[in-house]
Write a protein that holds these residues in place. Structure first.
Motif, PDB file in Angstrom:
ATOM      1  N   VAL A 317       0.845  -1.204   0.000  1.00 17.18           N
ATOM      2  CA  VAL A 317       0.000   0.000   0.000  1.00 17.18           C
ATOM      3  C   VAL A 317       0.882   1.256   0.000  1.00 17.18           C
ATOM      4  O   VAL A 317       0.679   2.187  -0.791  1.00 17.18           O
ATOM      5  CB  VAL A 317      -0.939   0.003   1.229  1.00 17.18           C
ATOM      6  CG1 VAL A 317      -1.568   1.376   1.434  1.00 17.18           C
ATOM      7  CG2 VAL A 317      -2.022  -1.066   1.080  1.00 17.18           C
ATOM      8  N   VAL A 318       1.885   1.268   0.866  1.00 13.77           N
ATOM      9  CA  VAL A 318       2.716   2.475   0.979  1.00 13.77           C
ATOM     10  C   VAL A 318       3.633   2.629  -0.237  1.00 13.77           C
ATOM     11  O   VAL A 318       3.946   3.750  -0.651  1.00 13.77           O
ATOM     12  CB  VAL A 318       3.475   2.502   2.319  1.00 13.77           C
ATOM     13  CG1 VAL A 318       4.343   3.756   2.436  1.00 13.77           C
ATOM     14  CG2 VAL A 318       2.484   2.455   3.491  1.00 13.77           C
ATOM     15  N   ALA A 319       4.038   1.523  -0.866  1.00 13.09           N
ATOM     16  CA  ALA A 319       4.795   1.635  -2.126  1.00 13.09           C
ATOM     17  C   ALA A 319       3.958   2.381  -3.170  1.00 13.09           C
ATOM     18  O   ALA A 319       4.468   3.250  -3.889  1.00 13.09           O
ATOM     19  CB  ALA A 319       5.181   0.250  -2.643  1.00 13.09           C
ATOM     20  N   ASP A 320       2.680   2.060  -3.230  1.00 13.99           N
ATOM     21  CA  ASP A 320       1.784   2.783  -4.154  1.00 13.99           C
ATOM     22  C   ASP A 320       1.711   4.264  -3.783  1.00 13.99           C
ATOM     23  O   ASP A 320       1.711   5.136  -4.662  1.00 13.99           O
ATOM     24  CB  ASP A 320       0.374   2.178  -4.100  1.00 13.99           C
ATOM     25  CG  ASP A 320       0.227   0.915  -4.947  1.00 13.99           C
ATOM     26  OD1 ASP A 320       1.140   0.625  -5.751  1.00 13.99           O
ATOM     27  OD2 ASP A 320      -0.806   0.229  -4.814  1.00 13.99           O
ATOM     28  N   LEU A 321       1.635   4.547  -2.486  1.00 11.92           N
ATOM     29  CA  LEU A 321       1.560   5.947  -2.040  1.00 11.92           C
ATOM     30  C   LEU A 321       2.838   6.705  -2.414  1.00 11.92           C
ATOM     31  O   LEU A 321       2.792   7.863  -2.833  1.00 11.92           O
ATOM     32  CB  LEU A 321       1.321   6.019  -0.529  1.00 11.92           C
ATOM     33  CG  LEU A 321      -0.052   5.534  -0.055  1.00 11.92           C
ATOM     34  CD1 LEU A 321      -0.101   5.444   1.468  1.00 11.92           C
ATOM     35  CD2 LEU A 321      -1.154   6.466  -0.572  1.00 11.92           C
ATOM     36  N   ILE A 322       3.988   6.040  -2.273  1.00  8.86           N
ATOM     37  CA  ILE A 322       5.257   6.687  -2.628  1.00  8.86           C
ATOM     38  C   ILE A 322       5.285   6.985  -4.131  1.00  8.86           C
ATOM     39  O   ILE A 322       5.695   8.071  -4.558  1.00  8.86           O
ATOM     40  CB  ILE A 322       6.454   5.805  -2.191  1.00  8.86           C
ATOM     41  CG1 ILE A 322       6.529   5.750  -0.660  1.00  8.86           C
ATOM     42  CG2 ILE A 322       7.766   6.328  -2.778  1.00  8.86           C
ATOM     43  CD1 ILE A 322       7.575   4.781  -0.106  1.00  8.86           C
ATOM     44  N   ASP A 323       4.825   6.038  -4.934  1.00  6.37           N
ATOM     45  CA  ASP A 323       4.729   6.291  -6.384  1.00  6.37           C
ATOM     46  C   ASP A 323       3.866   7.514  -6.671  1.00  6.37           C
ATOM     47  O   ASP A 323       4.214   8.352  -7.502  1.00  6.37           O
ATOM     48  CB  ASP A 323       4.126   5.069  -7.099  1.00  6.37           C
ATOM     49  CG  ASP A 323       5.178   4.045  -7.504  1.00  6.37           C
ATOM     50  OD1 ASP A 323       6.385   4.316  -7.328  1.00  6.37           O
ATOM     51  OD2 ASP A 323       4.794   2.977  -8.005  1.00  6.37           O
ATOM     52  N   ILE A 324       2.735   7.602  -5.985  1.00  5.53           N
ATOM     53  CA  ILE A 324       1.832   8.736  -6.210  1.00  5.53           C
ATOM     54  C   ILE A 324       2.502  10.034  -5.753  1.00  5.53           C
ATOM     55  O   ILE A 324       2.433  11.050  -6.446  1.00  5.53           O
ATOM     56  CB  ILE A 324       0.486   8.502  -5.487  1.00  5.53           C
ATOM     57  CG1 ILE A 324      -0.256   7.341  -6.160  1.00  5.53           C
ATOM     58  CG2 ILE A 324      -0.376   9.766  -5.506  1.00  5.53           C
ATOM     59  CD1 ILE A 324      -1.489   6.866  -5.411  1.00  5.53           C
ATOM     60  N   ALA A 325       3.180   9.978  -4.614  1.00  8.01           N
ATOM     61  CA  ALA A 325       3.879  11.173  -4.121  1.00  8.01           C
ATOM     62  C   ALA A 325       4.918  11.651  -5.137  1.00  8.01           C
ATOM     63  O   ALA A 325       5.174  12.841  -5.279  1.00  8.01           O
ATOM     64  CB  ALA A 325       4.551  10.864  -2.781  1.00  8.01           C
ATOM     65  N   ARG A 326       5.526  10.716  -5.860  1.00  6.53           N
ATOM     66  CA  ARG A 326       6.516  11.047  -6.888  1.00  6.53           C
ATOM     67  C   ARG A 326       5.878  11.512  -8.195  1.00  6.53           C
ATOM     68  O   ARG A 326       6.577  11.807  -9.159  1.00  6.53           O
ATOM     69  CB  ARG A 326       7.349   9.810  -7.221  1.00  6.53           C
ATOM     70  CG  ARG A 326       8.383   9.397  -6.198  1.00  6.53           C
ATOM     71  CD  ARG A 326       8.914   8.023  -6.609  1.00  6.53           C
ATOM     72  NE  ARG A 326      10.044   7.604  -5.799  1.00  6.53           N
ATOM     73  CZ  ARG A 326      10.453   6.336  -5.701  1.00  6.53           C
ATOM     74  NH1 ARG A 326       9.813   5.382  -6.357  1.00  6.53           N
ATOM     75  NH2 ARG A 326      11.487   6.028  -4.965  1.00  6.53           N
ATOM     76  N   GLY A 327       4.556  11.453  -8.245  1.00  2.00           N
ATOM     77  CA  GLY A 327       3.872  11.955  -9.442  1.00  2.00           C
ATOM     78  C   GLY A 327       3.522  10.896 -10.462  1.00  2.00           C
ATOM     79  O   GLY A 327       3.149  11.212 -11.592  1.00  2.00           O
TER      80      GLY A 327
END
Lengths: 438, 438
Positions: A317-327
């Motif tokens: 879940v947090v890997a997905d969030l990090i991807d989103i944070a990176r744009g």
């Protein structure tokens, strides 16, 4: 450092708690990797009063989780409620409506409504990510969408349900029967009180339908998965397979094939398989998951790890969030939803392979001859045949007859079983397991 | 669809040819996944005249590959020339100077100059990607940087050199000796004419140094890797390990640890290990690579696949290109180069574990007693000791004595070997292999 990415969490069960713990524990690392902090601003769950081991007062509370998708102070909604429809689906739709991103671990929702939701996310130019929905902590969706992105994948298969794999490998190690191991797994919390989703293969089929869409660029077709679970397996089947050099694993497998008219068709099946000892999937034990993908340039890739649990699922879940944070707001299914191929379902009749068949027969003369005759008449060639000792089933004494076929058409096996249908010699429907090709 | 991503290719050997073939064969898929076409505009190689099986006239040619980085019609340079320094490094610097992205499969260059190049890429706000430099087609850099991004990784290890693994698994299957299998591998083209980079562990060490930087957020420290190759292994060692339930694999392993003053230290070692039959790495055969990473939330992840070859390596190169086409120019080592931790090297003295030791001794009374006494005096506890039959080494008859220690400090083993140093009983330096912990 830029503005924080603000998330709302719907569902505070095992996985939700894991996500809170991960975001709090690894906050500094996550901020460095993401280029900005990831912070929880709002939460919602069924029961507000429950003690969840963290200070809930730090986060805004919503009684109605659907409201999370509309809050001004939220950039991404993380949906960990589960269920194909109901509040989860309503929340997803509301979130995209509001132009916010959604991360979910909800395989049932993605398998049933993934394309609709992907279209909504794409229209809103926002992210829809579900790494945690398939194989827990293993980054297999990323592995297929990005790592193997340059390849035409022709086959994807694997061990997609940890509960089944735990049961099968425990049966293997202990010689105990299915019901006994399942009861123990339930007592230990490894299996649900209602275990049907897991042991009947539905959970694995959800994951397989998602994987095949991403691997092949086809629309998700969950109803197109042929499903058989592990409920009917006996300790005797495990022992028999072992004697032949195989382990039994519940395998979800998808392939694309081209039919006589040159049209691409999709084959999807969840089924217990005999896996040869030399195959890497044979050594996947306990609740571990593993996925194999075969690409036209990369060859065979294997991804293995924890398929469930709060920590691994939270990691995805947090890997997905990090991807989103990176744009990163790439197409949820790797290519735009409108371009996904609505592939017809493959006809299984022309498939070929080896199979294991086990018959439970009445203990009287002639039953073996009857089975052998049906095989002969259907054109099934038998590689080895073993008449096992007696077992008691429902108070009646029965005999188990197991056989392994030579490589041949699956249609011949179906025909042999048709010939035997209704025979008074058979105490129950025969059990068929395919043997995984190398 | 947007403008194509225009690439220049430096180096047209096996991998370069694979990249051309992949970009041409899977062009449509790549364009859909990348959101725009990826096209080759210019090429360069040492020998222009050589027939490479594709129409070179379609692409602009540069005699001086460094010029590729300056061409107006190039967005990304793909460097497949190899070598830590020389033209490859000059090309990399020129490329970043010109503000263009670089994709490379050059592990030596990344291991030796990765941080400098990452700083240049970051300053130019462009991409520097090297998925193909580690473990061929396996998306393990992506797996660690993104898939496991939310986790503190405490250990990363794996089988990083396909040539060594091919030699070891062939020795295992055939009972033949190292030199014999190496000669065959060279004849078949699986090993280089000068095999030192592979069999002495340098190639694996390059890859390990890159992996540990990405896993731990530490600066790449290739000189900090302790390296032992597989050159001294005998068929007798393989047989001995097998009898004890182990396979021998060349393992690259990195860990971070915290020293007495609370400072983080980096441990990196490439060394042949005994791997227990139950460990997933024991079943990695042939030229396959596999990497295990252990994270604080995700647990143990395993990535496995083809570690070399034109197809798999090209797959990794083009995956990087697709990421760049999608606009991903994240930090090359996951966090900005300036933030990477210059971790001190770990002292190995306090490490503990089990080990396999093999002595080649003169065939005379008392040698076994001498070895046993040295072990006792150094505090090494022996779990099992086997005196093997005679072997002839350099025309002299010798006896092999192998032993496995109990779990204990590595420093005690070093001390025992010190005590035996110079003993006339030993025909050569003892061979030490660590036993991989579960």
């Amino acid at each position: 450092m830029s503005e924080p990415l603000r998330i709302a969490l719907a569902g505070l069960g095992t996985v939700g708690g894991g996500v809170v713990r991960l975001i709090e524990t690894n906050a500094e690392l996550i901020a460095r990797r993401a280029g900005r902090p990831i912070v929880i601003t709002a939460i919602s769950a069924r029961n507000r009063g429950k003690n969840r081991g963290f200070d809930m007062a730090r986060y805004a509370w919503e009684d109605d989780m659907v409201i999370l998708g509309e809050r001004e102070d939220v950039d991404v909604v993380v949906e960990l409620v589960g269920g194909a429809d109901g509040p989860a689906l309503a929340l997803a739709r509301t979130t995209f409506e509001a132009g916010k991103a959604l991360v979910t671990a909800n395989k049932a929702m993605v398998a049933n409504h993934g394309i609709e939701l992907a279209s909504r996310a794409e229209a809103a130019k926002t992210a829809f990510k579900f790494e945690a929905a398939v194989a827990g902590g293993i980054p297999v969706i990323k592995g297929l969408k990005e790592g193997a992105a340059a390849n035409y994948i022709h086959r994807v298969y694997g061990i997609l349900n940890g509960t089944c794999n735990y049961i099968l490998s425990t049966m293997e190690d202990t010689g105990r029967d299915f019901a006994d191991v399942l009861a123990e797994a339930q007592a230990k919390g490894f299996a649900e009180a209602d275990p049907s989703f897991d042991i009947d293969g539905i959970d694995a089929a959800h994951k397989l339908a998602i994987l095949s869409s991403i691997a092949f660029g086809t629309a998700v077709d969950f109803p197109g998965v042929t499903i058989t679970g592990i409920r009917r397996l006996l300790a005797a089947d495990i022992a028999q397979a072992d004697a032949l050099g195989y382990y039994i694993r519940l395998i979800g497998m998808a392939e694309t094939e081209v039919d006589a008219e040159g049209k691409r068709r999709l084959f999807q099946r969840v089924h217990p398989h005999l896996v040869h000892r030399d195959h890497p999937l044979a050594h996947v034990d306990g609740a571990t998951n593993a996925v194999v993908a075969e690409g036209n340039f990369v060859g065979r890739l294997l991804f293995q790890g924890a398929g469930a649990g709060d920590g691994p699922t939270a990691s995805a879940v947090v890997a997905d969030l990090i991807d989103i944070a990176r744009g990163d707001i790439g197409a949820p299914f790797s290519i735009p939803a409108a371009e996904l191929d609505m592939a017809a379902r493959a006809d299984t009749g022309h498939r070929t392979g080896k199979a294991y068949l086990r018959f439970t027969v009445a203990d009287r003369p002639g039953t073996l001859a009857e089975i052998a005759a049906a095989m002969r008449d259907a054109g099934v060639s038998i590689e080895s045949l073993i008449q096992k000792g007696r077992v008691e089933i429902d108070g009646e004494e029965r005999v188990l007859v197991a056989l392994v076929t030579h490589h041949g058409p699956e249609s011949a096996i179906a025909k042999a079983l048709d010939l035997l249908e209704g025979s008074p010699s058979l105490a129950e429907a025969p059990l068929v397991m395919h043997i995984l090709e190398e």
